[in-house]
Design an enzyme around this catalytic site. Structure first.
Site, PDB file in Angstrom:
ATOM      1  N   CYS A   6       0.821  -1.215   0.000  1.00 41.27           N
ATOM      2  CA  CYS A   6       0.000   0.000   0.000  1.00 41.27           C
ATOM      3  C   CYS A   6       0.856   1.267   0.000  1.00 41.27           C
ATOM      4  O   CYS A   6       0.333   2.360  -0.148  1.00 41.27           O
ATOM      5  CB  CYS A   6      -0.966   0.009   1.176  1.00 41.27           C
ATOM      6  SG  CYS A   6      -0.152   0.047   2.772  1.00 41.27           S
ATOM      7  N   CYS A  55      -2.713  -2.515   8.635  1.00 40.89           N
ATOM      8  CA  CYS A  55      -2.455  -1.149   9.121  1.00 40.89           C
ATOM      9  C   CYS A  55      -1.938  -1.223  10.564  1.00 40.89           C
ATOM     10  O   CYS A  55      -0.990  -0.519  10.934  1.00 40.89           O
ATOM     11  CB  CYS A  55      -3.722  -0.299   9.078  1.00 40.89           C
ATOM     12  SG  CYS A  55      -4.591  -0.371   7.505  1.00 40.89           S
TER      13      CYS A  55
HETATM   14 FE1  FES Z   1      -1.869   0.233   4.212  1.00 44.78          FE
HETATM   15 FE2  FES Z   1      -3.472   1.259   6.107  1.00 44.78          FE
HETATM   16  S1  FES Z   1      -3.971   0.871   4.019  1.00 44.78           S
HETATM   17  S2  FES Z   1      -1.354   0.885   6.214  1.00 44.78           S
END
Ligand code: FES
Length: 174
Positions: free
Chosen positions: A36, A109
Site C-alpha cells: 500500500c 495497518c
Molecule cells: Fe496500508 Fe493502512 S492501508 S497501512
C-alpha cells in the site's frame, strides 16, 4: 469499513496522541508496506522506574492511512510504562485498543504499527545517545534510522552533482 469503526478512527484522528519526531529518543524503528506504500516511524524513550527500564514515551510519524495513524496514536499511549518485553508481548489487536477488531483489509495497518514498534524495540536500532549505544542497524525498509520521516523520502543530492549518461544513437535500444 463499518460505521462504528470509522467513527472511532475519526475520533482518534481528531486529536492524535504522540505525533512527531522525538529528538532525544533512545531508539527508532521504521517500517513500510510495499503493497500500500505506507510508512511509519516510531521513536521510543526509556526511563528507570522502580528498578525497571520502562517506556517513558513513544512518538510516531506516518505516511499512512487513517487506520495506521489511529492505531499508532493508541499504541503509543498503551506502551507507556511498559518494559520493552511487555510491549513486545502485545498482540496486533491489543495495539489497536479501543478500535476493536479490525476488518481483514485493515489488519495490515495495525501490523505496520506493530512492525515499527518491534523495530524500535530491537536493540540493534538503539540510537547513539542511548546508554548502551550500538551502531544503528539498517531499518526494515532501508531508510535511515534517525531524523524526520519526510527527510528520508527527500534525500539530499550526493556531492558531485548529477551524473549524465549520454546515449549512443547508433546502439540498438537507445
Ligand atoms: Fe496500508 Fe493502512 S492501508 S497501512
Amino acid at each position: 469499513m463499518d460505521a462504528d469503526l470509522q467513527k472511532k478512527i475519526t475520533e482518534a484522528l481528531r486529536d492524535p496522541k504522540n505525533l512527531g519526531e522525538m529528538a532525544d529518543a533512545d531508539s527508532i524503528g521504521t517500517v513500510g508496506n510495499s503493497d500500500c506504500g505506507e510508512m511509519l516511524r516510531m521513536w521510543v524513550k526509556f526511563k528507570e522506574q522502580n528498578g525497571r527500564k520502562v517506556i517513558d514515551r513513544a512518538t510516531f510519524q506516518s505516511f499512512g492511512c487513517e487506520t495506521a495513524i489511529a492505531v499508532a496514536s493508541l499504541a503509543t499511549e498503551l506502551i507507556r510504562g511498559k518494559t520493552a518485553e511487555e510491549a513486545l508481548a502485545l498482540k496486533t489487536e491489543e495495539l489497536a485498543g479501543e478500535l476493536g477488531p479490525l476488518p481483514p483489509m485493515k489488519i495490515h495497518c495495525a501490523q505496520l504499527v506493530e512492525g515499527a514498534l518491534r523495530s524500535a524495540l530491537d536493540p540493534a536500532n538503539t540510537t547513539q545517545s542511548a546508554p548502551a549505544a550500538v551502531a544503528p542497524a539498517p531499518v526494515a525498509v532501508g531508510v535511515k534510522t534517525s531524523g524526520n520521516l519526510v527527510d528520508s523520502l527527500n534525500p539530499q543530492p550526493k556531492p558531485g552533482g548529477v551524473k549524465l549518461v549520454f546515449l549512443d544513437p547508433k546502439k540498438p535500444g537507445n
